[in-house]
Scaffold this active site. Structure first.
Site, PDB file in Angstrom:
ATOM      1  N   SER A   1      -5.021  13.795 -49.433  1.00 40.87           N
ATOM      2  CA  SER A   1      -6.285  13.065 -49.481  1.00 40.87           C
ATOM      3  C   SER A   1      -6.155  11.886 -50.434  1.00 40.87           C
ATOM      4  O   SER A   1      -5.472  11.974 -51.457  1.00 40.87           O
ATOM      5  CB  SER A   1      -7.407  13.992 -49.961  1.00 40.87           C
ATOM      6  OG  SER A   1      -8.556  13.258 -50.332  1.00 40.87           O
TER       7      SER A   1
ATOM      8  N   TYR B   1      -6.737   2.073   1.802  1.00 38.45           N
ATOM      9  CA  TYR B   1      -6.494   1.504   0.484  1.00 38.45           C
ATOM     10  C   TYR B   1      -7.667   0.644   0.050  1.00 38.45           C
ATOM     11  O   TYR B   1      -8.228  -0.119   0.826  1.00 38.45           O
ATOM     12  CB  TYR B   1      -5.212   0.645   0.477  1.00 38.45           C
ATOM     13  CG  TYR B   1      -4.901   0.108  -0.910  1.00 38.45           C
ATOM     14  CD1 TYR B   1      -4.232   0.889  -1.840  1.00 38.45           C
ATOM     15  CD2 TYR B   1      -5.328  -1.162  -1.306  1.00 38.45           C
ATOM     16  CE1 TYR B   1      -3.983   0.428  -3.119  1.00 38.45           C
ATOM     17  CE2 TYR B   1      -5.080  -1.641  -2.589  1.00 38.45           C
ATOM     18  CZ  TYR B   1      -4.406  -0.839  -3.495  1.00 38.45           C
ATOM     19  OH  TYR B   1      -4.173  -1.289  -4.757  1.00 38.45           O
TER      20      TYR B   1
ATOM     21  N   HIS C   1     -14.006  37.290 -31.104  1.00 40.20           N
ATOM     22  CA  HIS C   1     -15.180  36.618 -31.680  1.00 40.20           C
ATOM     23  C   HIS C   1     -14.887  36.115 -33.100  1.00 40.20           C
ATOM     24  O   HIS C   1     -15.816  35.930 -33.895  1.00 40.20           O
ATOM     25  CB  HIS C   1     -16.395  37.546 -31.706  1.00 40.20           C
ATOM     26  CG  HIS C   1     -16.697  38.182 -30.389  1.00 40.20           C
ATOM     27  ND1 HIS C   1     -17.425  37.564 -29.405  1.00 40.20           N
ATOM     28  CD2 HIS C   1     -16.332  39.397 -29.885  1.00 40.20           C
ATOM     29  CE1 HIS C   1     -17.525  38.359 -28.357  1.00 40.20           C
ATOM     30  NE2 HIS C   1     -16.860  39.474 -28.613  1.00 40.20           N
TER      31      HIS C   1
ATOM     32  N   LYS D   1      -5.457  18.363 -52.051  1.00 36.75           N
ATOM     33  CA  LYS D   1      -5.507  18.636 -50.627  1.00 36.75           C
ATOM     34  C   LYS D   1      -4.121  18.658 -49.956  1.00 36.75           C
ATOM     35  O   LYS D   1      -3.240  17.868 -50.280  1.00 36.75           O
ATOM     36  CB  LYS D   1      -6.365  17.592 -49.888  1.00 36.75           C
ATOM     37  CG  LYS D   1      -7.832  17.610 -50.249  1.00 36.75           C
ATOM     38  CD  LYS D   1      -8.490  18.943 -49.918  1.00 36.75           C
ATOM     39  CE  LYS D   1      -8.550  19.233 -48.433  1.00 36.75           C
ATOM     40  NZ  LYS D   1      -9.366  18.252 -47.690  1.00 36.75           N
TER      41      LYS D   1
ATOM     42  N   ASN E   1       0.815  -1.212   0.000  1.00 40.20           N
ATOM     43  CA  ASN E   1       0.000   0.000   0.000  1.00 40.20           C
ATOM     44  C   ASN E   1       0.852   1.266   0.000  1.00 40.20           C
ATOM     45  O   ASN E   1       0.588   2.222  -0.738  1.00 40.20           O
ATOM     46  CB  ASN E   1      -0.940   0.017   1.203  1.00 40.20           C
ATOM     47  CG  ASN E   1      -1.974  -1.088   1.149  1.00 40.20           C
ATOM     48  OD1 ASN E   1      -1.994  -1.879   0.199  1.00 40.20           O
ATOM     49  ND2 ASN E   1      -2.826  -1.163   2.153  1.00 40.20           N
TER      50      ASN E   1
ATOM     51  N   LYS F   1      -3.163   3.865 -12.439  1.00 40.12           N
ATOM     52  CA  LYS F   1      -1.983   3.836 -13.305  1.00 40.12           C
ATOM     53  C   LYS F   1      -2.291   3.942 -14.804  1.00 40.12           C
ATOM     54  O   LYS F   1      -1.601   4.676 -15.520  1.00 40.12           O
ATOM     55  CB  LYS F   1      -1.155   2.582 -13.000  1.00 40.12           C
ATOM     56  CG  LYS F   1      -0.392   2.701 -11.687  1.00 40.12           C
ATOM     57  CD  LYS F   1       0.299   1.430 -11.286  1.00 40.12           C
ATOM     58  CE  LYS F   1      -0.625   0.434 -10.619  1.00 40.12           C
ATOM     59  NZ  LYS F   1      -1.220   0.939  -9.370  1.00 40.12           N
TER      60      LYS F   1
END
Length: 484
Positions: free
Chosen positions: A277, A317, A156, A283, A110, A325
């Protein structure tokens, strides 16, 4: 035997349960930190007299052998439940049951696992900061190379005011600097020793936690044993810092996507950092920048994943904590790779000066400059704002620009009409008139670049000093060099 428990049980573990509950596929990557912490624990047991000097030497020798075996790929982790089981069982094979079996005295998996995670994270924070600094350096260099380039600034996503391209880049530099500062602050809470908490209540044996902290270069020990084994705040905080970092990376990626589109054409991206593409031969796609946006979701979800795991867990624990993890390792890996590619992408974007200059003539970008001129002549700002707004409305309706204004158009303010009035609405001269600290003026941009250079040096020096301290700790305990 491939686990460290079972004497209480009458039956062996069901095979499917074993496969479901094992964590070795994830925590095997913590082997370096598990061995490092085990070596410090061994030295402490010797210091307080729980094991002899001879036993300590034999245990340390065994730990070094295990490290070498793992480094050389000679260890199969799959039979083991977790990295702690692998290390202890292999140690008992090398040093013998009598000696190897003493290492786990006064510790639990632990407090052991959370130590491994703290050692891992302490190191990775330094790596992440270093990678951020490479991205910052790329932004600084690009700003220095293009200090004279003026572009539209937006609010904006509408044309707002002229700014230096370098100023825009530096906004991201300082954004990423805050990410560094957050991670440095997080490291203070990561850099705390949990070992010695045992399973949850400490131990009756005369251990010396301060000595272990000294050996592992921890400035302090965690105060409460129950908190020590159940705490994952430091991982959550780290993932939170990475989440904010990726929000910034995503915004930078979005700018590159927008600016490289034909609608803007402010940037050209080197072909090596774009794709095409399979059906449209014309592209040239900004895929790297788009992936920086896309990977943000994965890192943010790592924070959410751990937060949900921790929500409502009783002390101390619980096996749920094994799930800390995967999101930690996943987010760390994505962060390090994304920062590296983001720095390289930034080095390989090039402003289209002509397109930026052309865009300056759209959107009445110097309307505020006209307001500020009138304010300088004694006109109240609100009256100046209303007057300029009316003028813009009339000009816009007739397809004209501020440059089309004539003296008679100034109406009640004709007496304020200057001979050099066209300079007031010149977009490139607009940035030079700015005088406020932190503004887009060339002088302020130059000052910000110098500040940025100093911050880069400071960040790298701190990471270097951390690495040196950690390296010395490893070498003193494990008797050899290791990339930390």
């Amino acid at each position: 035997m491939t686990n460290l428990w079972g004497s209480r049980m009458e039956k062996g573990l069901d095979q499917e349960v074993k496969e479901f509950s094992t964590s070795i596929p994830e925590d095997f990557f913590l082997y370096k930190y598990d061995l490092w912490g085990s070596a410090a624990h061994c030295k402490m047991l010797e210091k307080v007299g729980i094991i002899s000097e001879k036993e300590s030497k034999e245990i340390l020798r065994g730990l070094r052998v295990i490290f070498q075996e793992i480094e050389e790929g000679k260890v199969d982790p799959s039979p083991f439940e977790d990295i702690h089981s692998l290390v202890e069982i292999r140690l008992r094979e090398i040093a013998g049951e009598k000696i190897g079996g003493k290492l786990h005295t006064a510790r639990s998996r632990n407090d052991q696992v959370v130590l491994d995670e703290r050692l891992f994270l302490r190191e990775k924070i330094g790596e992440v900061i270093e990678k951020i600094s490479f991205l910052q350096e790329a932004l600084l260099r690009k700003a220095q190379e293009n200090k004279d380039v003026v572009m539209p600034g937006y609010t904006h996503l509408q044309p707002a005011q002229p700014v230096l391209f370098a100023h825009h880049l530096l906004a991201y530099f300082f954004m990423f600097q805050r990410d560094i500062e957050r991670l440095e602050d997080t490291r203070k809470r990561v850099n705390v020793l949990p070992l010695g908490a045992g399973a949850l209540s400490g131990t009756s044996l005369p251990i010396d936690r301060q000595y272990v902290a000294e050996l592992l270069a921890f400035p302090r020990v965690q105060e409460n044993s129950m908190d020590a084994v159940s705490d994952r705040d430091f991982i959550l905080e780290f993932l939170g810092g990475l989440s904010i970092l990726f929000l910034h990376l995503s915004r930078w990626g979005e700018e590159i996507v927008l600016w490289s589109s034909p609608a803007f054409h402010f940037l050209e991206i080197d072909d090596a950092f774009t794709t095409g593409s399979s059906i449209m031969p014309q592209k040239k796609n900004p895929d790297v920048a788009e992936l920086l946006r896309g990977k943000t979701g994965e890192v943010l979800s790592s924070w959410v994943s751990l937060a949900i795991t921790l929500k409502g867990l009783p002390l101390t624990y619980n096996r749920d904590l094994q799930q800390d993890k995967p999101p930690l390792f996943r987010a760390t890996k994505e962060t390090l790779s994304s920062l590296r590619i983001a720095a390289r992408l930034t080095q390989n974007i090039f402003p289209d000066r002509e397109s930026m200059k052309k865009a300056l003539s759209v959107g009445f970008l110097t309307a505020t400059d006209l307001c500020e001129y009138l304010v300088g002549q004694g006109v109240p700002f609100r009256r100046a704002h209303a007057w300029v707004g009316e003028m813009v409305k009339k000009l816009s309706a007739s397809g004209k620009h501020l440059r089309d204004l004539k003296k008679e158009d100034w109406g009640e303010y004709q007496h304020l009409f200057p001979e050099n009035w066209e300079e007031i609405i010149d977009e490139e001269k607009s940035v030079r008139r700015k005088i406020s600290e932190g503004s887009t003026s060339p002088r302020e941009v130059e000052r910000e670049i110098k500040i940025g250079e100093e911050l880069l040096v400071q960040s790298r020096e701190r990471v270097s000093s951390w690495r040196k301290i950690e390296q010395e700790s490893w070498e003193n305990l494990m008797g050899g060099s290791c990339v930390l």
